[in-house]
Design an enzyme around this catalytic site. Structure first.
Site, PDB file in Angstrom:
ATOM      1  N   LYS A   1       0.870  -1.186   0.000  1.00 44.94           N
ATOM      2  CA  LYS A   1       0.000   0.000   0.000  1.00 44.94           C
ATOM      3  C   LYS A   1       0.897   1.224   0.000  1.00 44.94           C
ATOM      4  O   LYS A   1       2.010   1.179   0.499  1.00 44.94           O
ATOM      5  CB  LYS A   1      -0.889   0.031   1.246  1.00 44.94           C
ATOM      6  CG  LYS A   1      -2.143   0.851   1.077  1.00 44.94           C
ATOM      7  CD  LYS A   1      -3.224   0.059   0.382  1.00 44.94           C
ATOM      8  CE  LYS A   1      -4.448   0.872   0.039  1.00 44.94           C
ATOM      9  NZ  LYS A   1      -5.555  -0.011  -0.398  1.00 44.94           N
TER      10      LYS A   1
ATOM     11  N   ASP B   1      -7.049   4.052  -4.666  1.00 43.05           N
ATOM     12  CA  ASP B   1      -7.718   3.863  -3.370  1.00 43.05           C
ATOM     13  C   ASP B   1      -8.370   5.224  -3.087  1.00 43.05           C
ATOM     14  O   ASP B   1      -8.617   5.993  -4.029  1.00 43.05           O
ATOM     15  CB  ASP B   1      -6.708   3.463  -2.277  1.00 43.05           C
ATOM     16  CG  ASP B   1      -7.396   2.953  -1.002  1.00 43.05           C
ATOM     17  OD1 ASP B   1      -7.881   1.819  -1.005  1.00 43.05           O
ATOM     18  OD2 ASP B   1      -7.474   3.712  -0.010  1.00 43.05           O
TER      19      ASP B   1
HETATM   20  P1  NDP Z   1     -13.002   7.418  -3.121  1.00 40.12           P
HETATM   21  O1  NDP Z   1     -11.961   8.435  -2.830  1.00 40.12           O
HETATM   22  O2  NDP Z   1     -13.484   7.244  -4.500  1.00 40.12           O
HETATM   23  O3  NDP Z   1     -14.278   7.670  -2.200  1.00 40.12           O
HETATM   24  C1  NDP Z   1     -14.157   7.704  -0.826  1.00 40.12           C
HETATM   25  C2  NDP Z   1     -15.510   8.049  -0.233  1.00 40.12           C
HETATM   26  O4  NDP Z   1     -15.461   7.884   1.175  1.00 40.12           O
HETATM   27  C3  NDP Z   1     -15.910   9.488  -0.465  1.00 40.12           C
HETATM   28  O5  NDP Z   1     -17.301   9.589  -0.487  1.00 40.12           O
HETATM   29  C4  NDP Z   1     -15.322  10.175   0.754  1.00 40.12           C
HETATM   30  O6  NDP Z   1     -15.943  11.405   1.088  1.00 40.12           O
HETATM   31  C5  NDP Z   1     -15.587   9.150   1.825  1.00 40.12           C
HETATM   32  N1  NDP Z   1     -14.560   9.262   2.873  1.00 40.12           N
HETATM   33  C6  NDP Z   1     -13.217   9.163   2.708  1.00 40.12           C
HETATM   34  N2  NDP Z   1     -12.585   9.355   3.867  1.00 40.12           N
HETATM   35  C7  NDP Z   1     -13.548   9.594   4.764  1.00 40.12           C
HETATM   36  C8  NDP Z   1     -13.519   9.867   6.147  1.00 40.12           C
HETATM   37  N3  NDP Z   1     -12.361   9.935   6.822  1.00 40.12           N
HETATM   38  N4  NDP Z   1     -14.710  10.035   6.779  1.00 40.12           N
HETATM   39  C9  NDP Z   1     -15.878   9.974   6.104  1.00 40.12           C
HETATM   40  N5  NDP Z   1     -15.973   9.734   4.783  1.00 40.12           N
HETATM   41  C10 NDP Z   1     -14.819   9.542   4.131  1.00 40.12           C
HETATM   42  O7  NDP Z   1     -12.407   6.042  -2.537  1.00 40.12           O
HETATM   43  P2  NDP Z   1     -12.891   4.556  -2.852  1.00 40.12           P
HETATM   44  O8  NDP Z   1     -14.337   4.526  -3.099  1.00 40.12           O
HETATM   45  O9  NDP Z   1     -11.956   3.978  -3.830  1.00 40.12           O
HETATM   46  O10 NDP Z   1     -12.556   3.830  -1.457  1.00 40.12           O
HETATM   47  C11 NDP Z   1     -13.537   3.670  -0.429  1.00 40.12           C
HETATM   48  C12 NDP Z   1     -13.107   2.556   0.499  1.00 40.12           C
HETATM   49  O11 NDP Z   1     -12.995   1.333  -0.239  1.00 40.12           O
HETATM   50  C13 NDP Z   1     -11.733   2.727   1.174  1.00 40.12           C
HETATM   51  O12 NDP Z   1     -11.772   2.131   2.450  1.00 40.12           O
HETATM   52  C14 NDP Z   1     -10.807   1.918   0.271  1.00 40.12           C
HETATM   53  O13 NDP Z   1      -9.646   1.512   0.962  1.00 40.12           O
HETATM   54  C15 NDP Z   1     -11.701   0.748  -0.072  1.00 40.12           C
HETATM   55  N6  NDP Z   1     -11.370  -0.018  -1.268  1.00 40.12           N
HETATM   56  C16 NDP Z   1     -11.184   0.581  -2.461  1.00 40.12           C
HETATM   57  C17 NDP Z   1     -10.904  -0.172  -3.587  1.00 40.12           C
HETATM   58  C18 NDP Z   1     -10.750   0.433  -4.942  1.00 40.12           C
HETATM   59  O14 NDP Z   1     -10.496  -0.320  -5.883  1.00 40.12           O
HETATM   60  N7  NDP Z   1     -10.885   1.722  -5.122  1.00 40.12           N
HETATM   61  C19 NDP Z   1     -10.746  -1.629  -3.489  1.00 40.12           C
HETATM   62  C20 NDP Z   1     -11.029  -2.169  -2.185  1.00 40.12           C
HETATM   63  C21 NDP Z   1     -11.308  -1.372  -1.127  1.00 40.12           C
HETATM   64  P3  NDP Z   1     -15.201  12.819   0.773  1.00 40.12           P
HETATM   65  O15 NDP Z   1     -15.392  13.028  -0.682  1.00 40.12           O
HETATM   66  O16 NDP Z   1     -15.903  13.794   1.631  1.00 40.12           O
HETATM   67  O17 NDP Z   1     -13.763  12.634   1.174  1.00 40.12           O
HETATM   68  O1  2IT Z   2      -7.870  -1.923  -1.046  1.00 42.13           O
HETATM   69  C1  2IT Z   2      -7.773  -2.391  -2.197  1.00 42.13           C
HETATM   70  O2  2IT Z   2      -7.880  -3.599  -2.423  1.00 42.13           O
HETATM   71  C2  2IT Z   2      -7.529  -1.459  -3.295  1.00 42.13           C
HETATM   72  N1  2IT Z   2      -7.498  -0.259  -3.077  1.00 42.13           N
HETATM   73  C3  2IT Z   2      -7.285  -1.972  -4.685  1.00 42.13           C
HETATM   74  C4  2IT Z   2      -5.854  -2.399  -4.848  1.00 42.13           C
HETATM   75  C5  2IT Z   2      -5.453  -2.761  -6.249  1.00 42.13           C
HETATM   76  O3  2IT Z   2      -4.252  -3.025  -6.410  1.00 42.13           O
HETATM   77  O4  2IT Z   2      -6.277  -2.792  -7.154  1.00 42.13           O
END
Ligand code: NDP
Ligand code: 2IT
Length: 444
Positions: A124, A164
């Site tokens: 990460k 992420d």
């Molecule tokens: P994005 O940046 O696209 O979206 C994040 C969302 O969560 C936004 O709505 C954001 O709001 C909100 N958010 C972020 N931080 C906080 C916080 N501290 N408190 C409240 N709301 C918060 O990220 P992703 O959708 O990609 O990621 C979301 C989650 O999924 C994370 O935990 C990530 O690790 C996990 N994840 C992501 C993957 C991927 O492929 N992208 C894969 C697997 C897991 P705001 O706009 O106000 O910041």
């Molecule tokens: O938390 C996760 O699994 C991710 N943000 C995606 C990682 C990746 O390499 O696609």
């Protein structure tokens, strides 16, 4: 060192890293039986070697903002474990990013990637850079400055970053462009790339879709149909958006979404037209979820999370520790019978205990959100073969990977009373594969 001693030792050596301690503690509390069946693990001090990252890179990132001022952020890459494949994991840009958060994420990624059945180790990275309110040009300059350091440590067979929180298609493209310029090669060192330059179809959708596929498998064990079920989703970024997309397709009723400022509650459910509005609002104008409430005349609650609203199913898809014990109790009291995590570690240990004591279906992110990194793995395969698969092919592979992860959870997590402890199942299955690979390769 005994498994039971490792956590205390890590807390002493790495104090002030609560998220890292939390993630390690959750895994160690569930793998003890499996670990004790293999005395050779302890002889080779396997747990300590598995909990401490292989290496951590820390660097300064200086860049010029639109006013001509020079700003400085911190950059990190944690290469946690590469026993089963090249280091693999996302990059997070958020003001809260620190070593504790990245160490928990890299640790979890190692088990998640093991579960996918694909050959990927865990990593990460990220920065305390906050993309919110920055211009496109500022984001580009930051990404380029970040890569001036990171490019040395990554490569198609060593370490493959992706997105992420705060890192989506736009940021990956800027980082990958700079990487290619510096490394002078074009082998796809990054996943989540644009479709025109080596990206995989379905990668943007993969985490959200994968989580819904996992949920369907859980519901099947109880003969429950997803249609017409009321779902509370948190977040409104990549994962939340495609979770809602798939839920709409399958006839569920999504009543909440959120961002870090608050949540919306739409009693009629988010339909296709409203979803299109959210996609534009979030990805084009980069607006706030509050604007949805203004547009459709529904409730907006500032400074709160959606868990006090009545729902059948909760899919937390924003960030770590976003469901407290109190909120978990409220969900269960309101009749919620399934929680499937899109985010990484969104439930606090207190919340997990409440879900499990109540015997509801509860899937930890490392199982239910593994679809994202799985399609990243498929993107790596397509890049290596220099070809691309159709959406249908990728989606079918994603579905079968999520079903396989669910089966592994059942195999290792079914308790004597029949209740499935998905946390135990995911941790034991993920752990055993990495442990065996580490044992085979000697003391490294
Ligand atoms: P994005 O940046 O696209 O979206 C994040 C969302 O969560 C936004 O709505 C954001 O709001 C909100 N958010 C972020 N931080 C906080 C916080 N501290 N408190 C409240 N709301 C918060 O990220 P992703 O959708 O990609 O990621 C979301 C989650 O999924 C994370 O935990 C990530 O690790 C996990 N994840 C992501 C993957 C991927 O492929 N992208 C894969 C697997 C897991 P705001 O706009 O106000 O910041
Ligand atoms: O938390 C996760 O699994 C991710 N943000 C995606 C990682 C990746 O390499 O696609």
């Amino acid at each position: 060192m005994k498994a039971s001693e490792v956590l205390g030792d890590l807390k002493r050596r790495f104090p002030n890293e609560p998220e890292y301690h939390q993630a390690v503690s959750e895994v160690l509390s569930t793998i003890e039986d499996a670990y004790n069946e293999h005395p050779e693990f302890e002889k080779s001090n396997l747990i300590e070697r598995l909990c401490i990252p292989d290496r951590i890179f820390t660097f300064r990132v200086s860049w010029m903002d639109d006013k001509g001022r020079i700003q400085t952020n911190m950059g990190y890459r944690i290469q946690h474990n590469n026993a089963i494949g090249p280091y693999k994991g996302g990059v997070r840009f958020h003001s809260s990013v620190n070593l504790s958060i990245l160490k928990f994420l890299a640790f979890e990624q190692t088990f998640k990637n093991s579960l996918t059945t694909l050959p990927m180790g865990g990593a990460k990275g990220g920065s305390d850079f906050n993309p919110r309110g920055k211009s496109n040009a500022e984001v580009m300059r930051f990404c380029q400055a970040f890569m001036l350091e990171l490019w040395r440590y990554v490569g198609p067979d060593t370490d493959v970053p992706a997105g992420d929180i705060g890192v989506g298609g736009r940021e990956v493209a800027y980082m990958y462009g700079m990487y290619k310029k510096l490394a002078r090669e074009n082998t796809g060192t990054f996943t989540g790339k644009g479709i025109e330059f080596g990206g995989s179809l379905i990668r943007p959708e993969a985490t959200g879709y994968g989580n819904v596929y996992f949920l369907l498998e859980m519901l099947k064990t109880k003969d429950i149909d997803l249609k017409d079920k009321v779902v509370a989703v948190s977040g409104s970024g990549n994962v939340a958006q495609y979770t809602v997309d798939k839920l709409i397709d399958l006839g569920a009723k999504v009543v909440t979404m959120s961002d870090s400022d608050g949540y919306i509650y739409d009693p009629d459910g988010i339909d296709r037209e409203k979803w299109n509005y959210i996609m534009e609002l979030k990805n084009l104008y980069r607006g706030r979820i509050r604007e949805y409430a203004e547009q459709y005349g529904v409730k907006y609650v500032a400074g709160a999370r959606p868990w006090s609203e009545k729902c059948d199913i909760a899919m937390p898809s924003a960030t770590q520790n976003e469901i407290s014990g109190e909120e978990a109790a409220k969900l269960v009291a309101n009749g919620c019978f399934a929680v499937s995590e899109g985010a990484n570690m969104p439930s606090t240990p207190e919340a997990i205990k409440i879900f499990q004591d109540s015997k509801i279906l509860y899937a930890p992110g490392k199982a239910s959100n593994a679809g994202g990194v799985s399609v990243s793995g498929l993107e790596m395969t397509q890049n290596a073969q220099k070809l691309s698969w159709t959406s249908e092919e990728v989606d079918a592979k994603l579905k079968s990977i999520m079903q396989n992860i669910h089966e592994q959870c059942l195999k290792y997590g079914t308790l004597s009373d029949g209740y499935v402890n998905y946390v135990k199942g995911a941790n034991v299955a993920g752990f055993m594969k990495v442990a065996k690979a580490m044992m085979a390769q000697g003391i490294l």
